[in-house]
Structure formats: structure tokens, C-alpha cells
Enzyme design. Structure first.
Site, PDB file in Angstrom:
ATOM      1  N   ARG A  23      29.406   6.379 -51.873  1.00 31.66           N
ATOM      2  CA  ARG A  23      28.882   6.680 -53.170  1.00 31.66           C
ATOM      3  C   ARG A  23      29.725   7.046 -54.190  1.00 31.66           C
ATOM      4  O   ARG A  23      29.812   7.837 -55.189  1.00 31.66           O
ATOM      5  CB  ARG A  23      27.813   7.866 -53.313  1.00 31.66           C
ATOM      6  CG  ARG A  23      26.473   7.555 -52.435  1.00 31.66           C
ATOM      7  CD  ARG A  23      25.369   7.012 -53.410  1.00 31.66           C
ATOM      8  NE  ARG A  23      24.307   6.370 -52.651  1.00 31.66           N
ATOM      9  CZ  ARG A  23      23.161   7.382 -52.573  1.00 31.66           C
ATOM     10  NH1 ARG A  23      22.880   8.296 -53.475  1.00 31.66           N
ATOM     11  NH2 ARG A  23      22.031   6.999 -51.945  1.00 31.66           N
ATOM     12  N   ARG A  27      27.209   9.309 -60.543  1.00 27.41           N
ATOM     13  CA  ARG A  27      27.013  10.062 -61.767  1.00 27.41           C
ATOM     14  C   ARG A  27      27.979  11.147 -61.933  1.00 27.41           C
ATOM     15  O   ARG A  27      27.902  11.647 -63.021  1.00 27.41           O
ATOM     16  CB  ARG A  27      25.381  10.716 -61.543  1.00 27.41           C
ATOM     17  CG  ARG A  27      24.104   9.746 -61.657  1.00 27.41           C
ATOM     18  CD  ARG A  27      23.116  10.441 -61.879  1.00 27.41           C
ATOM     19  NE  ARG A  27      21.840   9.488 -62.069  1.00 27.41           N
ATOM     20  CZ  ARG A  27      21.680   8.659 -63.073  1.00 27.41           C
ATOM     21  NH1 ARG A  27      22.383   9.238 -64.397  1.00 27.41           N
ATOM     22  NH2 ARG A  27      20.587   8.113 -63.061  1.00 27.41           N
ATOM     23  N   ARG A  36      25.462   3.038 -66.857  1.00 32.37           N
ATOM     24  CA  ARG A  36      24.197   3.179 -66.510  1.00 32.37           C
ATOM     25  C   ARG A  36      23.163   3.088 -67.602  1.00 32.37           C
ATOM     26  O   ARG A  36      21.850   2.261 -67.234  1.00 32.37           O
ATOM     27  CB  ARG A  36      23.968   4.315 -65.542  1.00 32.37           C
ATOM     28  CG  ARG A  36      22.571   4.663 -64.924  1.00 32.37           C
ATOM     29  CD  ARG A  36      22.151   3.991 -64.117  1.00 32.37           C
ATOM     30  NE  ARG A  36      20.652   3.944 -63.683  1.00 32.37           N
ATOM     31  CZ  ARG A  36      19.819   3.626 -64.345  1.00 32.37           C
ATOM     32  NH1 ARG A  36      19.868   2.857 -65.429  1.00 32.37           N
ATOM     33  NH2 ARG A  36      18.270   3.971 -64.059  1.00 32.37           N
ATOM     34  N   ASP A  73      22.315  -1.159 -53.671  1.00 32.35           N
ATOM     35  CA  ASP A  73      21.441  -0.050 -53.121  1.00 32.35           C
ATOM     36  C   ASP A  73      20.662  -0.839 -51.751  1.00 32.35           C
ATOM     37  O   ASP A  73      20.578  -1.940 -51.861  1.00 32.35           O
ATOM     38  CB  ASP A  73      20.231   0.688 -53.885  1.00 32.35           C
ATOM     39  CG  ASP A  73      19.931   1.869 -53.234  1.00 32.35           C
ATOM     40  OD1 ASP A  73      20.509   2.902 -53.450  1.00 32.35           O
ATOM     41  OD2 ASP A  73      18.723   1.762 -52.423  1.00 32.35           O
ATOM     42  N   TYR A 149      11.654   3.260 -45.234  1.00 32.34           N
ATOM     43  CA  TYR A 149      11.499   3.293 -46.866  1.00 32.34           C
ATOM     44  C   TYR A 149      10.340   2.491 -47.059  1.00 32.34           C
ATOM     45  O   TYR A 149       9.296   2.475 -47.960  1.00 32.34           O
ATOM     46  CB  TYR A 149      12.426   2.844 -47.593  1.00 32.34           C
ATOM     47  CG  TYR A 149      13.681   4.119 -47.742  1.00 32.34           C
ATOM     48  CD1 TYR A 149      13.512   5.204 -48.509  1.00 32.34           C
ATOM     49  CD2 TYR A 149      14.642   4.077 -46.733  1.00 32.34           C
ATOM     50  CE1 TYR A 149      14.304   6.022 -48.639  1.00 32.34           C
ATOM     51  CE2 TYR A 149      15.878   5.144 -46.912  1.00 32.34           C
ATOM     52  CZ  TYR A 149      15.345   5.838 -47.824  1.00 32.34           C
ATOM     53  OH  TYR A 149      16.417   7.384 -47.779  1.00 32.34           O
TER      54      TYR A 149
END
Ligand code: 1CP
Length: 341
Positions: A23, A27, A36, A73, A149
């Protein structure tokens, strides 16, 4: 001569420890936050080739990591199977309901690789712009983690619905795992064709499974994905990240034959096999929280890891993704310290 330290590590020819961070785009970087907002939601951001390429390159420009990982992702695969995927601020991903049982029974679960063409486009853009000494990593979720998921329709603390389906309808669940394994293979093959120089397989939820489940739903499909990729691309390094189950993967490397195993934060490097006793590279495993603590403690901890793993087929990384709260200065310090070895 330009040296790709990351790729050279797999041949034992690196001249120092290479590093990248899971990652590493995200952020904690102000330039990421600025970028973003140019997309209306996270999936649009992932599927915009220019924005995804820029997000991939940002941490490379700033820190000079040895590898970039394509910005995307793992949930683009459920999307390519027809599930809608929404990332809800502060909650996480929400996937639409798929009548999976009906669909599996009627053989209608179709992977539309065409829905992922913009990921391959982003890879091409990154490859054109990436400094020559930096390697590009493609990635995918593993069948078990993707199934979690897809069946639970988002994040969960225990993925109850998925584990219930796996024990109550094992034949049906096996079918889902097989379909996902075919899709993951195809998706990674296309990423390599577009320019990925290594790939990482994330099995983030394999830690939930009992030993027989680890075999059936993780090692077995992951081994088949790896062997199929190796048929086409024998020299592309394949990294697996079996979060919460490093040891089973380490004990069975001769079955799955991954080139590297990424260790989560629970693995004690003083106890891992020495380099001459294993053909695979170990990647990892600084606790992302250590990047939030005192700089002296961070320095000592990194020093210890570097000493323990010196000359031992090792790539420095985190044990899980970098946290949004991470002070950027600590990342600069970390890169400097690791590159000095
Ligand atoms: O804008 C944002 O900051 C949203 C946060 C974010 C980011 C930066 C998400 C949401 N995904 C990503 C990118 C991402 N995800 C990358 C590429 C960027 C890089 O590494 O630099 C990668 C490799 C992933 C992989 C990923 N996504 C995994 C496997 C690794 C892991 O963390 O265990 C998983 C499980 C996901 C799902 C996901 N994506 C994002 C969230 C919030 C979640 C759910 C996590 C959960 O269930 O707790």
C-alpha cells in the site's frame, strides 16, 4: 549498467537489500489525496488508467522504492464477474448480492476480462514512465480471499457466510474456487503481457482456515495458478502473501513453488530458515505500527531485521499495508536505512 535490485534478489545477484511497501500508494501521501478527488469514487479511480498510473508512480518519485505495484484493488475481479463494488467511506467495500448458488449451479458465473482492460492500460503507462532501475509488480487476490468478499459481499470479521458455504456446499464452493483460479491466472497473465515484471498473490484471509481448508482452498488453487503462469513465463517472479499462515506456505514451498513468500507481522525472522536451506525469497515484515512510533525504536527494529536477514534472499517490506497515519519522514528514514545495507 542499470541494475534492478528487486529482480536481482530472486537470482541472488542483488548488491544490497531491496525494498517496497505494501500500500505504498495511498492516503498517507498528500499528492495521493489530491489525485484521489479527481475521481468520483474509488473504483472509477482504479479504472482510470492515467490516474492509476500516476498513483503508482507517486511513491516511486518521492522515495525511490525498488519496485512499484500497479495501483488497483483485489476487488476488480468480483467486479469483472458482474458484482458491483462500492467503497463506503469509513466502512469499507460493499458488493452487490449475486445469487451465487443459482449461478454456480447453472454455470453462469462468467469472468469478463474485458472489464479490466484499463488495468492493463495503466500498466503500460507506468512501464513507459518508470525509472529503469525500478521493477513493476502486478497483483491479484487469491481465490479464497476473493471468495470471502464475493460471498460475504464485503469486509467481515469472520466471513461467516463464506465459511458456511464452504462446509455446507463443498462441491459448489470448489466450483467457485476453480472458476476464480482460472480468472486469477488469466488476469495475471494479461498483467505480465502488459509489462508487469513480477506478480504478488494476496491471500489476506487464509488465516481463518483450518489446516485441511488451507490445502483445499488456498495452497491447491494457488499452486495451480503458479504452475500455469510458470508454463508461460518461467522467469517472472511470483510472490505469495498468505496472511496469518506463513508457516504452511514455508513448509510446502516444493508444492506451490512460489519464488517468494511475504511474511505477515507475526513471523519471527530469527526463526526462519537460512538462505541455503530454502530456494524462496522471504519478504516482509515490519509492523506498519512501528512506522508510527519513536524514530529511535524504529531504527533499532529495522537494524535488527537487516542484521538477521543479511545475505539471506530477503526483500524488505511491511507485514501488512502502510497506515494512513504514517509520518512521511519515517518512510524517508526507512528507505535510507534499508538502502544502505
Ligand atoms: O483511497 C484509499 O486510500 C482507499 C484505500 C485503498 C487503497 C489505497 C483500498 C481500499 N485499496 C487500495 C489499493 C490497493 N489494495 C492496492 C494497490 C496499492 C498499493 O499497494 O500501493 C493493493 C495491492 C490492494 C490489495 C487489497 N485490497 C487487499 C489485499 C491486501 C490486504 O490489505 O490484505 C485487500 C484485502 C483489499 C480490499 C480492500 N481495499 C480497500 C479496502 C478498505 C479493502 C478492505 C480491507 C478489509 O476487508 O479490511
Amino acid at each position: 549498467m542499470i541494475k534492478k535490485e528487486f529482480l536481482l534478489t530472486f537470482k541472488g545477484l542483488n548488491s544490497r537489500t531491496s525494498l517496497w511497501l505494501m500500500r505504498q500508494a495511498g492516503r498517507y501521501l498528500p499528492e495521493y489525496r489530491e489525485l484521489r478527488v479527481k475521481a468520483k469514487n474509488f473504483m472509477d479511480f482504479c479504472f482510470n488508467p492515467e490516474l492509476a498510473a500516476e498513483a503508482t508512480l507517486q511513491p516511486i518519485r518521492r522515495f525511490g522504492f525498488d519496485a512499484a505495484i500497479i495501483f488497483s484493488d483485489i476487488l476488480v475481479i468480483p467486479y469483472a464477474f458482474g458484482q458491483s463494488v462500492d467503497f463506503i467511506e469509513g466502512v469499507g467495500p460493499k458488493l452487490s448480492s449475486l445469487p451465487l448458488v443459482d449461478i454456480l449451479n447453472s454455470d453462469r458465473l462468467i469472468f469478463e476480462n474485458n472489464k479490466l482492460l484499463n488495468v492493463f492500460k495503466a500498466i503500460k503507462i507506468v512501464k513507459d514512465q518508470l525509472p529503469k532501475e525500478v521493477s513493476l509488480i502486478g497483483f491479484s487476490g487469491c481465490p479464497w480471499t476473493l471468495a470471502c468478499y464475493m460471498v460475504d459481499q464485503g469486509s467481515s470479521k469472520d466471513f461467516f457466510k463464506t465459511r458456511l458455504l464452504a462446509v455446507t456446499r463443498p462441491d459448489l464452493f470448489q466450483k467457485l474456487i476453480n472458476i476464480l483460479a482460472d480468472a486469477v491466472f488469466l488476469y495475471l497473465k494479461h498483467q505480465i503481457e502488459a509489462g508487469a515484471e513480477a506478480v504478488q498473490l494476496f491471500d489476506s484471509w487464509v488465516g481463518l482456515l483450518p489446516p485441511d481448508g488451507v490445502w483445499k482452498w488456498s495452497i491447491s488453487p494457488v499452486s495451480s495458478i503458479i504452475s500455469k503462469l510458470k508454463n508461460y513465463y518461467p522467469s517472472i517472479p511470483i510472490i505469495v502473501f498468505p496472511k496469518g499462515n506463513y508457516q504452511t506456505y514455508a513448509d510446502n514451498y516444493h508444492i506451490h513453488k512460489a519464488d517468494a513468500i511475504s511474511a505477515d507481522t507475526t513471523v519471527d525472522f530469527s526463526k526462519v530458515k537460512i538462505a541455503s536451506e530454502r530456494p524462496y525469497v522471504i519478504q516482509g515484515n515490519l509492523d506498519p505500527f512501528d512506522l508510527l512510533g519513536a524514530t529511535s525504536a524504529l531504527k533499532n527494529k529495522v537494524d535488527n531485521t537487516l542484521k538477521t536477514m543479511q545475505g539471506k534472499k530477503f526483500i524488505f517490506n511491511l507485514g501488512h499495508g502502510i497506515l494512513p497515519e504514517t509520518p512521511i519522514d519515517n518512510v524517508y528514514r526507512l528507505v535510507e536505512q534499508v538502502k544502505a545495507t
